[in-house]
Write a protein that holds these residues in place. Structure first.
Motif, mmCIF file in Angstrom:
data_model
loop_
_atom_site.group_PDB
_atom_site.id
_atom_site.type_symbol
_atom_site.label_atom_id
_atom_site.label_comp_id
_atom_site.label_asym_id
_atom_site.label_seq_id
_atom_site.Cartn_x
_atom_site.Cartn_y
_atom_site.Cartn_z
ATOM 1 N N SER A 60 31.500 36.404 40.368
ATOM 2 C CA SER A 60 31.886 35.557 41.491
ATOM 3 C C SER A 60 32.703 34.354 41.037
ATOM 4 C CB SER A 60 30.623 35.090 42.228
ATOM 5 O OG SER A 60 30.949 34.417 43.416
ATOM 6 N N ASP B 39 31.364 29.437 46.893
ATOM 7 C CA ASP B 39 32.137 28.916 48.021
ATOM 8 C C ASP B 39 31.797 27.455 48.287
ATOM 9 O OD1 ASP B 39 33.448 31.308 48.436
ATOM 10 O OD2 ASP B 39 32.082 32.002 50.002
ATOM 11 N N ASP C 268 25.344 37.970 47.648
ATOM 12 C CA ASP C 268 25.849 37.171 48.762
ATOM 13 C C ASP C 268 25.456 35.706 48.598
ATOM 14 O OD1 ASP C 268 27.011 39.367 50.011
ATOM 15 O OD2 ASP C 268 25.226 39.820 51.203
ATOM 16 N N ARG D 36 37.144 33.328 41.473
ATOM 17 C CA ARG D 36 37.675 32.056 41.957
ATOM 18 C C ARG D 36 38.465 31.326 40.883
ATOM 19 N NH1 ARG D 36 33.685 34.026 44.514
ATOM 20 N NH2 ARG D 36 33.258 33.574 46.713
ATOM 21 N N ASP E 70 27.769 34.263 45.982
ATOM 22 C CA ASP E 70 29.086 33.979 46.566
ATOM 23 C C ASP E 70 29.028 32.708 47.411
ATOM 24 O OD1 ASP E 70 30.574 36.056 45.478
ATOM 25 O OD2 ASP E 70 30.146 37.435 47.129
#
Length: 246
Positions: free
Chosen positions: A120, A71, A64, A124, A67
């Motif tokens: 991750s 982001d 997490d 993207r 990620d």
């Protein structure tokens, strides 16, 4: 300016090899997000180039958190062109003495952290049409030493993960390669070269007569991130000066 306008994420990017890679990428025109648990001395680089260097606190053992890093990079700069999965730790210990905690620490950071970061970033990169992923191994992946069971195991696994990822992601526009430095003038390399007795025992194993410089390894990462390596995929690039190891 081989990396002009390339948005790059470097895990473990605030000291040692990671910081050297971040500095070299900035010199080559990239915008760099340096990820680590601690900022260490990266603030100096941020102060010099606040629009092109960003620190993001990240725990690569937590998917997490990883990620959140990706982001944040996309939110700040719109995309991720290059990932350098560099974060790693080393815990010495022979196989009959290595503690489960130290074993897990290396597996969680070195191997799991590389996987979470690679996965991750790839998720993207695929919608944007591709990118470059560079994992970081070590000469210890293939040249084992007493007390390095955990570290060598994780680095060998990273090289295989790299090769599998390369064939899976290549058709999606993502090239995945691995940088495998030898002994550098930092950490272990510094200890070797500054200890006269130890250096006398080890110097003959360095075919160039010296440990490598951080920037020499960082230049290998530049090659793998740039168009100079446009037809290189699934490769382990050894930057070790011709290391001889028994």
């Amino acid at each position: 300016m081989r990396l002009k306008d390339k948005v790059t994420v470097v895990t473990g990017g605030t000291r040692g090899l990671g910081r050297a890679i971040a500095e070299r990428f900035v010199d080559e025109g990239a915008t760099v997000v340096c990820a680590a648990r601690n900022p260490y001395d990266i603030q100096q680089l941020i102060n010099q180039l606040p629009d092109r260097v960003l620190f993001h606190e990240t725990d690569v053992t937590d998917p997490d958190s990883v990620d959140g890093l990706m982001d944040a990079a996309v939110a700040a700069y719109g995309r991720i062109d290059v990932l350098v999965a560099n974060a790693g730790v080393n815990r010495d210990g022979k196989v009959d003495r290595l503690t489960p905690e130290d074993w897990r620490s290396m597996m969680d950071t070195n191997l799991n952290g590389a996987f979470y970061s690679l996965q991750s970033a790839a998720r993207r990169m695929i919608p944007q049409g591709g990118g470059r992923i560079i994992t970081v191994s070590s000469s210890m992946a293939s040249r084992v030493a007493i007390g390095a069971a955990g570290y060598s195991a994780t680095k060998a696994a990273i090289e295989t993960l790299t090769k599998v990822s390369a064939i899976e992601l290549g058709r999606k526009g993502i090239q995945v390669n691995c940088l495998a430095p030898g002994v550098l003038e930092d950490g272990m390399g510094r200890e070797l070269s500054q200890n006269k007795k130890v250096w006398e025992a080890y110097h003959h194993r360095f075919s160039l007569g010296r440990a490598g410089k951080l920037d020499e390894a960082a230049l290998g990462a530049v090659f793998l991130a740039s168009e100079d390596s446009s037809y290189v995929n699934g490769h382990v690039l050894e930057v070790n000066g011709g290391l001889l190891w028994a």
